[in-house]
Scaffold this motif. Structure first.
Motif, PDB file in Angstrom:
ATOM      1  N   PRO A  15       0.818  -1.215   0.000  1.00  0.00           N
ATOM      2  CA  PRO A  15       0.000   0.000   0.000  1.00  0.00           C
ATOM      3  C   PRO A  15       0.853   1.268   0.000  1.00  0.00           C
ATOM      4  O   PRO A  15       2.023   1.228   0.379  1.00  0.00           O
ATOM      5  N   PRO A  16       0.252   2.394  -0.403  1.00  0.00           N
ATOM      6  CA  PRO A  16       0.971   3.666  -0.332  1.00  0.00           C
ATOM      7  C   PRO A  16       1.298   4.005   1.119  1.00  0.00           C
ATOM      8  O   PRO A  16       0.643   3.493   2.036  1.00  0.00           O
ATOM      9  N   PRO A  17       2.285   4.872   1.356  1.00  0.00           N
ATOM     10  CA  PRO A  17       2.758   5.148   2.722  1.00  0.00           C
ATOM     11  C   PRO A  17       1.666   5.518   3.730  1.00  0.00           C
ATOM     12  O   PRO A  17       1.693   5.039   4.860  1.00  0.00           O
ATOM     13  N   ASP A  18       0.697   6.334   3.344  1.00  0.00           N
ATOM     14  CA  ASP A  18      -0.343   6.736   4.301  1.00  0.00           C
ATOM     15  C   ASP A  18      -1.186   5.552   4.756  1.00  0.00           C
ATOM     16  O   ASP A  18      -1.551   5.443   5.920  1.00  0.00           O
ATOM     17  N   VAL A  19      -1.475   4.630   3.851  1.00  0.00           N
ATOM     18  CA  VAL A  19      -2.249   3.428   4.193  1.00  0.00           C
ATOM     19  C   VAL A  19      -1.347   2.418   4.906  1.00  0.00           C
ATOM     20  O   VAL A  19      -1.772   1.758   5.857  1.00  0.00           O
ATOM     21  N   ARG A  20      -0.102   2.323   4.465  1.00  0.00           N
ATOM     22  CA  ARG A  20       0.841   1.350   5.032  1.00  0.00           C
ATOM     23  C   ARG A  20       1.018   1.560   6.530  1.00  0.00           C
ATOM     24  O   ARG A  20       1.129   0.594   7.285  1.00  0.00           O
ATOM     25  N   VAL A  21       1.028   2.806   6.978  1.00  0.00           N
ATOM     26  CA  VAL A  21       1.173   3.102   8.412  1.00  0.00           C
ATOM     27  C   VAL A  21       0.047   2.429   9.201  1.00  0.00           C
ATOM     28  O   VAL A  21       0.287   1.785  10.222  1.00  0.00           O
ATOM     29  N   ILE A  22      -1.175   2.557   8.721  1.00  0.00           N
ATOM     30  CA  ILE A  22      -2.341   1.966   9.405  1.00  0.00           C
ATOM     31  C   ILE A  22      -2.278   0.440   9.344  1.00  0.00           C
ATOM     32  O   ILE A  22      -2.502  -0.246  10.345  1.00  0.00           O
ATOM     33  N   VAL A  23      -1.937  -0.089   8.170  1.00  0.00           N
ATOM     34  CA  VAL A  23      -1.858  -1.543   7.991  1.00  0.00           C
ATOM     35  C   VAL A  23      -0.790  -2.128   8.907  1.00  0.00           C
ATOM     36  O   VAL A  23      -1.036  -3.106   9.630  1.00  0.00           O
ATOM     37  N   ASP A  24       0.401  -1.526   8.891  1.00  0.00           N
ATOM     38  CA  ASP A  24       1.510  -2.050   9.701  1.00  0.00           C
ATOM     39  C   ASP A  24       1.181  -2.013  11.186  1.00  0.00           C
ATOM     40  O   ASP A  24       1.430  -2.975  11.912  1.00  0.00           O
ATOM     41  N   LYS A  25       0.626  -0.903  11.656  1.00  0.00           N
ATOM     42  CA  LYS A  25       0.301  -0.749  13.079  1.00  0.00           C
ATOM     43  C   LYS A  25      -0.780  -1.763  13.480  1.00  0.00           C
ATOM     44  O   LYS A  25      -0.673  -2.426  14.511  1.00  0.00           O
ATOM     45  N   THR A  26      -1.807  -1.894  12.655  1.00  0.00           N
ATOM     46  CA  THR A  26      -2.883  -2.845  12.951  1.00  0.00           C
ATOM     47  C   THR A  26      -2.334  -4.269  12.969  1.00  0.00           C
ATOM     48  O   THR A  26      -2.653  -5.056  13.868  1.00  0.00           O
ATOM     49  N   ALA A  27      -1.479  -4.602  12.004  1.00  0.00           N
ATOM     50  CA  ALA A  27      -0.900  -5.948  11.936  1.00  0.00           C
ATOM     51  C   ALA A  27      -0.064  -6.243  13.180  1.00  0.00           C
ATOM     52  O   ALA A  27      -0.089  -7.366  13.699  1.00  0.00           O
ATOM     53  N   GLN A  28       0.663  -5.246  13.683  1.00  0.00           N
ATOM     54  CA  GLN A  28       1.457  -5.445  14.901  1.00  0.00           C
ATOM     55  C   GLN A  28       0.546  -5.796  16.078  1.00  0.00           C
ATOM     56  O   GLN A  28       0.821  -6.725  16.833  1.00  0.00           O
ATOM     57  N   PHE A  29      -0.546  -5.045  16.233  1.00  0.00           N
ATOM     58  CA  PHE A  29      -1.473  -5.317  17.334  1.00  0.00           C
ATOM     59  C   PHE A  29      -2.144  -6.671  17.188  1.00  0.00           C
ATOM     60  O   PHE A  29      -2.275  -7.405  18.168  1.00  0.00           O
ATOM     61  N   VAL A  30      -2.556  -7.021  15.969  1.00  0.00           N
ATOM     62  CA  VAL A  30      -3.213  -8.313  15.742  1.00  0.00           C
ATOM     63  C   VAL A  30      -2.221  -9.453  15.965  1.00  0.00           C
ATOM     64  O   VAL A  30      -2.563 -10.480  16.545  1.00  0.00           O
ATOM     65  N   GLY A  31      -0.976  -9.262  15.538  1.00  0.00           N
ATOM     66  CA  GLY A  31       0.051 -10.273  15.756  1.00  0.00           C
ATOM     67  C   GLY A  31       0.290 -10.540  17.229  1.00  0.00           C
ATOM     68  O   GLY A  31       0.490 -11.678  17.641  1.00  0.00           O
ATOM     69  N   LYS A  32       0.248  -9.485  18.038  1.00  0.00           N
ATOM     70  CA  LYS A  32       0.467  -9.619  19.485  1.00  0.00           C
ATOM     71  C   LYS A  32      -0.775 -10.097  20.217  1.00  0.00           C
ATOM     72  O   LYS A  32      -0.700 -10.894  21.140  1.00  0.00           O
ATOM     73  N   ASN A  33      -1.946  -9.571  19.822  1.00  0.00           N
ATOM     74  CA  ASN A  33      -3.171  -9.782  20.585  1.00  0.00           C
ATOM     75  C   ASN A  33      -4.097 -10.850  20.023  1.00  0.00           C
ATOM     76  O   ASN A  33      -5.085 -11.195  20.652  1.00  0.00           O
ATOM     77  N   GLY A  34      -3.795 -11.346  18.833  1.00  0.00           N
ATOM     78  CA  GLY A  34      -4.573 -12.442  18.276  1.00  0.00           C
ATOM     79  C   GLY A  34      -5.755 -12.030  17.428  1.00  0.00           C
ATOM     80  O   GLY A  34      -6.089 -10.858  17.312  1.00  0.00           O
ATOM     81  N   PRO A  35      -6.399 -13.037  16.814  1.00  0.00           N
ATOM     82  CA  PRO A  35      -7.503 -12.795  15.878  1.00  0.00           C
ATOM     83  C   PRO A  35      -8.721 -12.124  16.524  1.00  0.00           C
ATOM     84  O   PRO A  35      -9.496 -11.471  15.845  1.00  0.00           O
ATOM     85  N   GLU A  36      -8.875 -12.268  17.846  1.00  0.00           N
ATOM     86  CA  GLU A  36     -10.003 -11.619  18.524  1.00  0.00           C
ATOM     87  C   GLU A  36      -9.892 -10.105  18.364  1.00  0.00           C
ATOM     88  O   GLU A  36     -10.892  -9.407  18.199  1.00  0.00           O
ATOM     89  N   PHE A  37      -8.667  -9.611  18.435  1.00  0.00           N
ATOM     90  CA  PHE A  37      -8.429  -8.178  18.283  1.00  0.00           C
ATOM     91  C   PHE A  37      -8.841  -7.718  16.879  1.00  0.00           C
ATOM     92  O   PHE A  37      -9.487  -6.688  16.724  1.00  0.00           O
ATOM     93  N   GLU A  38      -8.496  -8.529  15.887  1.00  0.00           N
ATOM     94  CA  GLU A  38      -8.893  -8.210  14.509  1.00  0.00           C
ATOM     95  C   GLU A  38     -10.409  -8.172  14.392  1.00  0.00           C
ATOM     96  O   GLU A  38     -10.961  -7.272  13.741  1.00  0.00           O
TER      97      GLU A  38
END
Length: 76
Positions: A15-38
């Motif tokens: 994704p473009p940089p503005d979207v990538r920031v949101i994607v990366d941050k969300t992926a970090q939280f989901v990776g740590k907190n699991g699919p329930e967080f997603e």
């Protein structure tokens, strides 16, 4: 990583940089907190286009899944 489509195989679309920031941050939280967080994000942000990457049909979904897998690996 590639994604099978009805016509041909497509690589991961970064994704473009503005979207990538949101994607990366969300992926970090989901990776740590699991699919329930997603699931909570999907429920609370279902009308927010910034989170469309959470749905499998979105062009940035494969990039997001890759980032979630990376975050899971780092969390272990």
């Amino acid at each position: 990583m590639s994604l099978e489509t009805q016509t041909h195989t497509v690589g991961v679309i970064v994704p473009p940089p503005d979207v990538r920031v949101i994607v990366d941050k969300t992926a970090q939280f989901v990776g740590k907190n699991g699919p329930e967080f997603e699931q909570r994000i999907l429920a609370s942000e279902k009308n927010n286009v910034k989170f469309n990457f959470l749905t499998p049909g979105d062009p940035y979904h494969a990039y997001y899944r890759e980032k979630v897998d990376e975050a899971k690996a780092q969390a272990n």
